[in-house]
Design an enzyme around this catalytic site. Structure first.
Site, short mmCIF file in Angstrom:
data_model
loop_
_atom_site.label_atom_id
_atom_site.label_comp_id
_atom_site.label_asym_id
_atom_site.label_seq_id
_atom_site.Cartn_x
_atom_site.Cartn_y
_atom_site.Cartn_z
N GLY A 80 22.94 104.10 43.52
CA GLY A 80 23.96 103.52 42.63
C GLY A 80 25.33 103.34 43.26
O GLY A 80 26.33 103.27 42.54
N ASN A 134 26.53 100.65 44.67
CA ASN A 134 27.08 99.36 44.23
C ASN A 134 27.56 99.44 42.78
O ASN A 134 28.58 98.84 42.43
CB ASN A 134 26.04 98.25 44.38
CG ASN A 134 26.00 97.72 45.79
OD1 ASN A 134 26.93 97.04 46.23
ND2 ASN A 134 24.93 98.05 46.52
N LEU A 193 14.73 98.25 41.56
CA LEU A 193 13.53 97.97 42.35
C LEU A 193 12.35 97.50 41.51
O LEU A 193 11.19 97.79 41.83
CB LEU A 193 13.14 99.22 43.16
CG LEU A 193 14.13 99.63 44.24
CD1 LEU A 193 13.67 100.90 44.93
CD2 LEU A 193 14.32 98.52 45.26
N ASN A 221 22.08 89.45 41.26
CA ASN A 221 21.53 90.50 42.13
C ASN A 221 22.32 90.55 43.43
O ASN A 221 22.92 89.55 43.83
CB ASN A 221 20.06 90.21 42.43
CG ASN A 221 19.41 91.27 43.30
OD1 ASN A 221 19.62 92.48 43.08
ND2 ASN A 221 18.63 90.87 44.28
N HIS A 267 21.63 91.42 47.51
CA HIS A 267 20.55 91.63 48.48
C HIS A 267 21.18 91.91 49.84
O HIS A 267 22.13 91.24 50.24
CB HIS A 267 19.67 90.39 48.54
CG HIS A 267 18.50 90.56 49.46
ND1 HIS A 267 17.34 91.20 49.07
CD2 HIS A 267 18.33 90.21 50.76
CE1 HIS A 267 16.50 91.22 50.09
NE2 HIS A 267 17.07 90.64 51.13
C1 GRF Z 1 21.58 97.82 48.22
O1 GRF Z 1 21.41 97.68 49.61
C2 GRF Z 1 21.31 96.50 47.53
O2 GRF Z 1 21.61 95.39 48.30
C3 GRF Z 1 19.83 96.56 47.30
O3 GRF Z 1 19.55 97.91 47.04
C4 GRF Z 1 20.56 98.74 47.61
C5 GRF Z 1 21.10 99.56 46.50
O4 GRF Z 1 21.94 100.58 46.93
N1 GRF Z 1 19.43 95.64 46.28
P1 GRF Z 1 22.79 101.39 45.85
O5 GRF Z 1 21.81 101.98 44.85
O6 GRF Z 1 23.74 100.44 45.19
O7 GRF Z 1 23.48 102.45 46.63
#
Ligand code: GRF
Length: 199
Positions: free
Chosen positions: A16, A18, A94, A111, A113
Site C-alpha cells: 500500500g 502508493n 492483484l 491503475n 503499472h
Molecule cells: C506497484 O509497483 C504498482 O505499480 C503495482 O503494484 C505495486 C504496488 O505497491 N501495480 P504498493 O502496494 O503500492 O506498495
C-alpha cells in the site's frame, strides 16, 4: 467544500505504499478528493492497516466469498454505488476488476503499472517479474505508467508516464525500488491531472 470532492475508492492487495502516497498528496496538495474506501481482497496487508490507522473504511471483498463471478461483481458494484464512488484507483490490486464494474465506470478506473507500457505489461506481468523482464531485455530505461483500466490487462489509455534509468549492476530489487519511488510521485501527479479534468 467537502461536497465538491470526488469520492475515491482505492483497491489494494499489498503493502500500500502508493495508497499512502495518494492519501498524503491529497492532503498536502489540497486536492478536491477524498479516499472514502479501501477495498482489498486480503484482510492482512499494509494497505488495510494504513486505512484503519487513518479512519478510512476498509472492505474485504474476494471472489472466494461468492458462488459465482456474477455475484462477486454485483457485490462490488453495490458497495461502490452505496458509497457514491466517483473514481477507483488501483494501487497494487492483484485481481482483475470484473468487466461489469469496468463497464459501469468508463474512464473512472485507473491503475499504476511499474513499467513503461505498452512494454512489459499484460497478464502475469506484475511485481518482480516486470523488473526481471526489463533487466533481461537489456533496456537502459524503465519507469511507471498510470493508465485507464479496460477489459484487457494494462491496455487502457495512458494518462501519464515517468521514466528512471536502468543502471549497470541493477538487480530486479534495486530497479523495483527506483521505480516505486517514481510511482509515488507519478500517481499523485496523474490524480491531480484527472481531477483538473485534463485527461
Ligand atoms: C506497484 O509497483 C504498482 O505499480 C503495482 O503494484 C505495486 C504496488 O505497491 N501495480 P504498493 O502496494 O503500492 O506498495
Amino acid at each position: 467544500m467537502s461536497d465538491n470532492k470526488k469520492r475515491l475508492a482505492v483497491f489494494c492487495s499489498g503493502t500500500g505504499t502508493n495508497f499512502k502516497a495518494l492519501f498524503h498528496a491529497i492532503i498536502e496538495r489540497e486536492l478536491p478528493a477524498e479516499i472514502v474506501l479501501c477495498l482489498s481482497n486480503r484482510l492482512q496487508c499494509g494497505a488495510v492497516d494504513f486505512a484503519r490507522e487513518y479512519g478510512i473504511e476498509t472492505m474485504l471483498l474476494s471472489e472466494k466469498q461468492f458462488a459465482t463471478q456474477g455475484d462477486f461483481a454485483r457485490a462490488m458494484l453495490d458497495a461502490l454505488r452505496e458509497r457514491r464512488i466517483d473514481m477507483i484507483l488501483l494501487a497494487g490490486y492483484l485481481r482483475k476488476v470484473p468487466d461489469e464494474v469496468i463497464a459501469a465506470y468508463p474512464d473512472k478506473i485507473v491503475n499504476i503499472h511499474p513499467s513503461l507500457l505498452p512494454q512489459f505489461g499484460g497478464h502475469g506481468m506484475y511485481g518482480m517479474r516486470v523488473h526481471e523482464a526489463v533487466i533481461a531485455s537489456g533496456e537502459n530505461r524503465s519507469g511507471a505508467t498510470v493508465h485507464f483500466v479496460n477489459e484487457e490487462y494494462d491496455k487502457g489509455r495512458i494518462i501519464m508516464q515517468n521514466h528512471v534509468p536502468v543502471l549497470a549492476g541493477d538487480t530486479p530489487e534495486t530497479l523495483a525500488k527506483r521505480v516505486l519511488r517514481c510511482e509515488h510521485r507519478l500517481y499523485p501527479d496523474a490524480l491531480e491531472k484527472l481531477l483538473a479534468g485534463e485527461s
